[in-house]
Design an enzyme around this catalytic site. Structure first.
Site, PDB file in Angstrom:
ATOM      1  N   ARG A   1       0.840  -1.204   0.000  1.00  0.00           N
ATOM      2  CA  ARG A   1       0.000   0.000   0.000  1.00  0.00           C
ATOM      3  C   ARG A   1       0.873   1.250   0.000  1.00  0.00           C
ATOM      4  NH1 ARG A   1      -4.976   2.286   2.425  1.00  0.00           N
ATOM      5  NH2 ARG A   1      -4.908   4.382   1.551  1.00  0.00           N
TER       6      ARG A   1
ATOM      7  N   ARG B   1      -5.024   1.656  -4.816  1.00  0.00           N
ATOM      8  CA  ARG B   1      -4.301   0.970  -3.742  1.00  0.00           C
ATOM      9  C   ARG B   1      -4.369  -0.543  -3.919  1.00  0.00           C
ATOM     10  NH1 ARG B   1      -8.843   3.802  -0.385  1.00  0.00           N
ATOM     11  NH2 ARG B   1      -8.287   5.200  -2.019  1.00  0.00           N
TER      12      ARG B   1
ATOM     13  N   ASP C   1      -6.720  -1.781   1.127  1.00  0.00           N
ATOM     14  CA  ASP C   1      -7.096  -0.797   2.129  1.00  0.00           C
ATOM     15  C   ASP C   1      -7.890  -1.531   3.198  1.00  0.00           C
ATOM     16  OD1 ASP C   1      -7.592   1.695   3.322  1.00  0.00           O
ATOM     17  OD2 ASP C   1      -9.396   2.029   2.143  1.00  0.00           O
TER      18      ASP C   1
ATOM     19  N   ASP D   1      -9.949  -0.768   6.643  1.00  0.00           N
ATOM     20  CA  ASP D   1     -10.517   0.253   7.512  1.00  0.00           C
ATOM     21  C   ASP D   1     -11.315  -0.395   8.633  1.00  0.00           C
ATOM     22  OD1 ASP D   1      -9.618   2.525   6.097  1.00  0.00           O
ATOM     23  OD2 ASP D   1     -11.278   2.367   4.687  1.00  0.00           O
TER      24      ASP D   1
END
Length: 171
Positions: free
Chosen positions: A83, A92, A95, A97
């Site tokens: 990343r 990317r 990712d 989150d």
């Protein structure tokens, strides 16, 4: 043990393989157990639209890590999988989150839970609600499945997944 929900996305290279590697690395972490993995959805990019489509999933975890420690583990996985943080909302490899952590509202310099604007993003809500239709916003108490963003178009089922094991086994 703590319950956490993550959103994962990828739009560079072998998107599916990046998601599988991220989930595998989460699963291999000694303080993390991957309990559920959503189906895989393909979505248009948000913000910077001149890039490839994303594959998105949600995962449910059980972990002994604190929220900030979990964030560190997620960032370590992102870094391990290449990343690069050059352009906001840019392409990317992967990712990760943190969407929700227990039923807590957390606000630090590096981490905000529930994740900001998640209730406005169908690419986050659709996979999340698939793995837990009863999940609620810890701040408002409202069910995420009832958010208006759930009605948005553009979140296309790319591949159905029945369980975490199936996701990790597939080619």
């Amino acid at each position: 043990m703590n319950a956490a929900y993550l959103s994962l996305g990828s739009n560079i290279g072998n998107r599916l393989e990046h998601l599988k590697q991220a989930v595998r690395l989460l699963h291999e972490h000694p303080a993390v157990k991957v309990k559920k993995v959503s189906s895989i959805y393909e979505t248009e990019p948000l913000g910077l639209t001149e890039q490839a489509k994303f594959l998105n999933i949600a995962v449910e975890l059980e972990t002994s890590l604190g929220a900030v420690e979990l964030l560190s583990a997620c960032q370590s996985i992102e870094n391990k999988l290449g990343r690069m943080r050059k352009i906001r909302w840019g392409p990317r490899t992967v990712d990760l989150d943190i969407l929700l952590y227990n039923e807590q509202s957390i606000q630090t310099e590096d981490l905000i839970v529930p994740h900001l604007r998640m209730q406005e993003r169908a690419f986050v809500l659709v996979p999340l609600v698939e793995i837990n239709s009863e999940v609620k916003n810890p701040v408002t108490g409202s069910l995420y499945r009832e958010e208006p963003a759930m009605e948005e178009e553009g979140v296309i089922l790319w591949k159905p997944i029945q369980n975490a094991g199936e996701f990790l086994q597939q080619d």
